[in-house]
Design a protein around this motif. Structure first.
Motif, PDB file in Angstrom:
ATOM      1  N   TYR A 237       0.872  -1.159   0.000  1.00  0.00           N
ATOM      2  CA  TYR A 237       0.000   0.000   0.000  1.00  0.00           C
ATOM      3  C   TYR A 237       0.918   1.219   0.000  1.00  0.00           C
ATOM      4  O   TYR A 237       1.857   1.292   0.789  1.00  0.00           O
ATOM      5  CB  TYR A 237      -0.914  -0.020   1.211  1.00  0.00           C
TER       6      TYR A 237
ATOM      7  N   LYS B 170      -3.248   7.986  -1.972  1.00  0.00           N
ATOM      8  CA  LYS B 170      -2.776   6.659  -1.594  1.00  0.00           C
ATOM      9  C   LYS B 170      -3.301   5.616  -2.575  1.00  0.00           C
ATOM     10  O   LYS B 170      -4.369   5.785  -3.180  1.00  0.00           O
ATOM     11  CB  LYS B 170      -3.189   6.304  -0.172  1.00  0.00           C
ATOM     12  N   TYR B 171      -2.514   4.560  -2.720  1.00  0.00           N
ATOM     13  CA  TYR B 171      -2.911   3.412  -3.525  1.00  0.00           C
ATOM     14  C   TYR B 171      -3.068   2.207  -2.601  1.00  0.00           C
ATOM     15  O   TYR B 171      -2.158   1.885  -1.838  1.00  0.00           O
ATOM     16  CB  TYR B 171      -1.861   3.101  -4.593  1.00  0.00           C
ATOM     17  N   THR B 172      -4.222   1.551  -2.720  1.00  0.00           N
ATOM     18  CA  THR B 172      -4.427   0.316  -1.955  1.00  0.00           C
ATOM     19  C   THR B 172      -4.638  -0.829  -2.935  1.00  0.00           C
ATOM     20  O   THR B 172      -3.785  -1.698  -3.085  1.00  0.00           O
ATOM     21  CB  THR B 172      -5.608   0.450  -0.986  1.00  0.00           C
ATOM     22  N   THR B 173      -5.756  -0.849  -3.608  1.00  0.00           N
ATOM     23  CA  THR B 173      -6.014  -1.847  -4.646  1.00  0.00           C
ATOM     24  C   THR B 173      -6.815  -1.181  -5.758  1.00  0.00           C
ATOM     25  O   THR B 173      -7.248  -0.043  -5.628  1.00  0.00           O
ATOM     26  CB  THR B 173      -6.822  -3.036  -4.105  1.00  0.00           C
TER      27      THR B 173
ATOM     28  N   SER C 245      -3.203  -2.238   6.830  1.00  0.00           N
ATOM     29  CA  SER C 245      -2.173  -1.500   6.108  1.00  0.00           C
ATOM     30  C   SER C 245      -2.729  -0.387   5.257  1.00  0.00           C
ATOM     31  O   SER C 245      -1.985   0.465   4.816  1.00  0.00           O
ATOM     32  CB  SER C 245      -1.384  -2.459   5.220  1.00  0.00           C
ATOM     33  N   THR C 246      -4.034  -0.373   4.996  1.00  0.00           N
ATOM     34  CA  THR C 246      -4.566   0.668   4.127  1.00  0.00           C
ATOM     35  C   THR C 246      -4.929   1.925   4.892  1.00  0.00           C
ATOM     36  O   THR C 246      -5.265   2.931   4.288  1.00  0.00           O
ATOM     37  CB  THR C 246      -5.821   0.176   3.396  1.00  0.00           C
TER      38      THR C 246
ATOM     39  N   THR D 274      -4.943   5.325   6.568  1.00  0.00           N
ATOM     40  CA  THR D 274      -4.149   6.546   6.488  1.00  0.00           C
ATOM     41  C   THR D 274      -3.701   6.965   7.877  1.00  0.00           C
ATOM     42  O   THR D 274      -4.481   6.911   8.829  1.00  0.00           O
ATOM     43  CB  THR D 274      -4.972   7.666   5.852  1.00  0.00           C
TER      44      THR D 274
ATOM     45  N   ASN E 255       0.263  -1.980  10.312  1.00  0.00           N
ATOM     46  CA  ASN E 255       0.306  -0.688   9.621  1.00  0.00           C
ATOM     47  C   ASN E 255       1.687  -0.062   9.755  1.00  0.00           C
ATOM     48  O   ASN E 255       1.820   1.133  10.011  1.00  0.00           O
ATOM     49  CB  ASN E 255      -0.757   0.256  10.188  1.00  0.00           C
TER      50      ASN E 255
END
Lengths: 113, 115
Positions: free
Chosen positions: A32, A49-52, B100-101, B103, A99
Protein backbone atom coordinates in the motif's frame (compact mmCIF):
# COMPACT_ATOMS: atom_id res chain seq x y z
CA UNK A 1 10.77 -5.67 5.21
CA UNK A 2 9.50 -2.94 2.98
CA UNK A 3 11.52 0.12 2.02
CA UNK A 4 11.23 3.24 -0.11
CA UNK A 5 13.75 5.12 -2.24
CA UNK A 6 13.03 8.62 -3.44
CA UNK A 7 15.28 9.63 -6.32
CA UNK A 8 16.46 13.18 -5.96
CA UNK A 9 16.52 15.00 -2.64
CA UNK A 10 15.86 18.31 -4.42
CA UNK A 11 13.80 19.02 -7.53
CA UNK A 12 13.40 22.46 -9.05
CA UNK A 13 10.83 23.36 -11.69
CA UNK A 14 9.47 26.53 -13.21
CA UNK A 15 5.93 27.65 -12.50
CA UNK A 16 3.62 25.97 -15.03
CA UNK A 17 6.04 23.14 -15.77
CA UNK A 18 5.47 19.43 -15.18
CA UNK A 19 6.25 18.12 -11.72
CA UNK A 20 7.68 14.59 -11.49
CA UNK A 21 8.82 13.19 -8.15
CA UNK A 22 10.18 9.66 -8.26
CA UNK A 23 9.53 6.87 -5.77
CA UNK A 24 10.58 3.23 -5.91
CA UNK A 25 9.67 0.68 -3.30
CA UNK A 26 10.47 -2.84 -2.24
CA UNK A 27 7.94 -5.06 -0.58
CA UNK A 28 7.51 -8.78 -0.07
CA UNK A 29 3.73 -8.55 -0.36
CA UNK A 30 1.40 -6.32 -2.40
CA UNK A 31 2.15 -2.89 -1.02
CA UNK A 32 0.00 0.00 0.00
CA UNK A 33 1.60 3.25 -1.15
CA UNK A 34 1.20 6.82 0.00
CA UNK A 35 2.39 10.30 -0.88
CA UNK A 36 2.46 12.98 1.82
CA UNK A 37 3.35 16.67 1.61
CA UNK A 38 4.99 18.70 4.35
CA UNK A 39 5.16 22.48 4.49
CA UNK A 40 7.87 24.09 6.65
CA UNK A 41 7.54 23.38 10.36
CA UNK A 42 4.26 21.54 9.89
CA UNK A 43 3.06 17.97 10.02
CA UNK A 44 2.47 15.74 7.02
CA UNK A 45 -0.68 15.92 4.94
CA UNK A 46 -1.90 13.03 2.79
CA UNK A 47 -1.86 13.76 -0.95
CA UNK A 48 -3.02 10.38 -2.20
CA UNK A 49 -2.78 6.66 -1.59
CA UNK A 50 -2.91 3.41 -3.53
CA UNK A 51 -4.43 0.32 -1.95
CA UNK A 52 -6.01 -1.85 -4.65
CA UNK A 53 -7.85 -1.37 -7.92
CA UNK A 54 -7.09 1.36 -10.42
CA UNK A 55 -3.37 1.94 -10.68
CA UNK A 56 -3.70 5.65 -11.49
CA UNK A 57 -4.58 7.47 -8.32
CA UNK A 58 -5.74 11.06 -8.18
CA UNK A 59 -5.14 13.17 -5.10
CA UNK A 60 -5.57 16.67 -3.82
CA UNK A 61 -4.17 19.84 -5.37
CA UNK A 62 -4.04 18.31 -8.86
CA UNK A 63 -1.48 15.61 -8.04
CA UNK A 64 -1.68 12.04 -9.25
CA UNK A 65 0.48 8.93 -9.06
CA UNK A 66 0.63 5.69 -10.96
CA UNK A 67 1.39 2.34 -9.40
CA UNK A 68 3.60 0.27 -11.72
CA UNK A 69 4.19 -3.16 -10.27
CA UNK A 70 6.65 -4.22 -12.97
CA UNK A 71 8.82 -1.20 -12.21
CA UNK A 72 8.13 -1.18 -8.44
CA UNK A 73 7.43 2.50 -8.80
CA UNK A 74 4.88 5.03 -7.59
CA UNK A 75 5.93 8.34 -9.11
CA UNK A 76 4.06 11.54 -8.28
CA UNK A 77 3.13 13.98 -11.04
CA UNK A 78 1.33 17.25 -11.58
CA UNK A 79 0.89 18.73 -15.07
CA UNK A 80 1.48 22.35 -14.11
CA UNK A 81 3.40 23.49 -11.04
CA UNK A 82 2.16 26.32 -8.87
CA UNK A 83 4.19 28.40 -6.45
CA UNK A 84 2.15 26.97 -3.59
CA UNK A 85 3.41 23.46 -4.43
CA UNK A 86 6.82 24.29 -2.98
CA UNK A 87 7.22 21.87 -0.07
CA UNK A 88 8.78 18.56 0.89
CA UNK A 89 7.18 15.39 -0.41
CA UNK A 90 7.40 11.97 1.16
CA UNK A 91 6.62 8.61 -0.37
CA UNK A 92 5.67 5.82 2.04
CA UNK A 93 4.92 2.11 1.85
CA UNK A 94 2.89 0.05 4.28
CA UNK A 95 2.52 -3.67 4.68
CA UNK A 96 1.66 -6.10 7.38
CA UNK A 97 -0.97 -6.11 10.04
CA UNK A 98 0.62 -3.45 12.22
CA UNK A 99 0.31 -0.69 9.62
CA UNK A 100 4.09 -0.47 9.73
CA UNK A 101 4.73 2.45 7.42
CA UNK A 102 8.16 3.17 5.98
CA UNK A 103 8.98 6.60 4.62
CA UNK A 104 11.41 7.72 1.98
CA UNK A 105 13.98 10.39 2.76
CA UNK A 106 11.86 13.05 1.10
CA UNK A 107 12.17 15.29 -1.96
CA UNK A 108 12.17 19.04 -1.59
CA UNK A 109 10.33 20.73 -4.47
CA UNK A 110 11.24 24.29 -5.40
CA UNK A 111 9.04 26.22 -7.85
CA UNK A 112 10.68 29.13 -9.68
CA UNK A 113 8.60 32.05 -10.96
CA UNK B 1 -12.82 20.57 14.84
CA UNK B 2 -11.24 17.13 14.79
CA UNK B 3 -7.54 16.56 14.60
CA UNK B 4 -4.26 15.92 16.33
CA UNK B 5 -2.60 18.47 18.56
CA UNK B 6 0.98 18.49 19.73
CA UNK B 7 2.45 20.74 22.35
CA UNK B 8 4.61 22.63 22.71
CA UNK B 9 5.56 23.65 19.17
CA UNK B 10 9.12 24.48 20.24
CA UNK B 11 10.92 22.99 23.22
CA UNK B 12 14.37 23.62 24.61
CA UNK B 13 16.07 21.25 27.00
CA UNK B 14 19.33 21.20 28.84
CA UNK B 15 21.50 18.13 28.54
CA UNK B 16 20.66 15.53 31.17
CA UNK B 17 17.02 16.54 31.53
CA UNK B 18 14.01 14.44 30.68
CA UNK B 19 11.27 16.14 28.70
CA UNK B 20 7.73 15.06 27.76
CA UNK B 21 6.05 15.88 24.46
CA UNK B 22 2.27 15.92 24.36
CA UNK B 23 0.07 14.37 21.67
CA UNK B 24 -3.73 14.45 21.81
CA UNK B 25 -6.28 13.33 19.21
CA UNK B 26 -10.06 13.68 19.10
CA UNK B 27 -10.53 11.52 16.01
CA UNK B 28 -11.48 8.45 18.07
CA UNK B 29 -8.58 6.58 16.47
CA UNK B 30 -7.33 3.38 18.06
CA UNK B 31 -3.72 3.62 16.90
CA UNK B 32 -1.14 6.30 17.59
CA UNK B 33 2.49 6.71 16.53
CA UNK B 34 5.58 8.76 17.29
CA UNK B 35 8.13 9.57 14.60
CA UNK B 36 11.39 11.42 14.63
CA UNK B 37 12.37 13.51 11.61
CA UNK B 38 15.96 14.53 10.86
CA UNK B 39 17.06 16.41 7.74
CA UNK B 40 17.61 14.09 4.79
CA UNK B 41 16.45 10.99 6.67
CA UNK B 42 12.71 11.03 6.35
CA UNK B 43 10.65 9.80 9.29
CA UNK B 44 11.71 7.05 11.66
CA UNK B 45 9.31 5.26 13.96
CA UNK B 46 9.98 5.55 17.69
CA UNK B 47 6.96 3.87 19.30
CA UNK B 48 3.44 2.94 18.33
CA UNK B 49 0.29 1.91 20.14
CA UNK B 50 -2.58 -0.05 18.66
CA UNK B 51 -4.87 0.10 21.69
CA UNK B 52 -5.04 1.66 25.13
CA UNK B 53 -2.54 0.28 27.65
CA UNK B 54 -0.45 -1.33 24.95
CA UNK B 55 2.50 -0.08 22.90
CA UNK B 56 5.44 -1.45 20.94
CA UNK B 57 8.93 -0.25 20.13
CA UNK B 58 9.68 1.05 16.69
CA UNK B 59 13.04 1.24 14.98
CA UNK B 60 14.67 3.82 17.27
CA UNK B 61 13.06 3.39 20.71
CA UNK B 62 16.27 3.61 22.75
CA UNK B 63 16.25 6.68 25.00
CA UNK B 64 12.49 7.20 24.68
CA UNK B 65 9.47 6.08 26.65
CA UNK B 66 5.70 6.33 26.12
CA UNK B 67 2.41 5.63 27.85
CA UNK B 68 -1.11 5.07 26.55
CA UNK B 69 -3.46 5.38 29.51
CA UNK B 70 -6.20 7.08 27.49
CA UNK B 71 -7.32 6.52 23.92
CA UNK B 72 -6.87 10.15 22.99
CA UNK B 73 -3.43 10.70 24.52
CA UNK B 74 0.03 9.29 23.70
CA UNK B 75 2.79 11.32 25.42
CA UNK B 76 6.45 10.76 24.53
CA UNK B 77 9.24 11.22 27.06
CA UNK B 78 12.71 11.93 25.77
CA UNK B 79 15.07 10.75 28.48
CA UNK B 80 18.64 11.73 29.25
CA UNK B 81 19.68 8.38 27.75
CA UNK B 82 18.85 9.65 24.27
CA UNK B 83 22.25 10.77 22.98
CA UNK B 84 21.14 13.02 20.16
CA UNK B 85 17.61 14.23 20.89
CA UNK B 86 17.58 17.42 18.84
CA UNK B 87 15.01 16.76 16.10
CA UNK B 88 11.48 17.38 14.87
CA UNK B 89 8.99 15.00 16.49
CA UNK B 90 5.75 14.05 14.79
CA UNK B 91 2.76 12.28 16.28
CA UNK B 92 0.25 10.45 14.10
CA UNK B 93 -2.89 8.40 14.48
CA UNK B 94 -4.92 5.98 12.39
CA UNK B 95 -8.33 4.40 12.74
CA UNK B 96 -6.98 0.96 13.43
CA UNK B 97 -3.62 -0.39 14.39
CA UNK B 98 -3.91 -3.45 12.24
CA UNK B 99 -4.70 -2.58 8.67
CA UNK B 100 -2.17 -1.50 6.11
CA UNK B 101 -4.57 0.67 4.13
CA UNK B 102 -5.35 3.01 6.97
CA UNK B 103 -4.15 6.55 6.49
CA UNK B 104 -1.99 7.99 9.23
CA UNK B 105 -2.96 11.54 10.16
CA UNK B 106 -0.22 13.76 11.51
CA UNK B 107 -0.02 16.48 14.12
CA UNK B 108 1.87 19.75 13.52
CA UNK B 109 5.02 18.53 15.25
CA UNK B 110 7.28 19.60 18.11
CA UNK B 111 10.79 20.87 17.47
CA UNK B 112 13.08 19.85 20.33
CA UNK B 113 16.45 21.50 20.76
CA UNK B 114 18.98 20.42 23.34
CA UNK B 115 21.16 23.26 24.55
Amino acid sequence: AQSVTQLGSHVSVSEGALVLLRCNYSSSVPPYLFWYVQYPNQGLQLLLKYTTGATLVKGINGFEAEFKKSETSFHLTKPSAHMSDAAEYFCAVSEGENNDMRFGAGTRLTVKP
Amino acid sequence: DGGITQSPKYLFRKEGQNVTLSCEQNLNHDAMYWYRQDPGQGLRLIYYSQIVNDFQKGDIAEGYSVSREKKESFPLTVTSAQKNPTAFYLCASSIRGGGSTDTQYFGPGTRLTVL
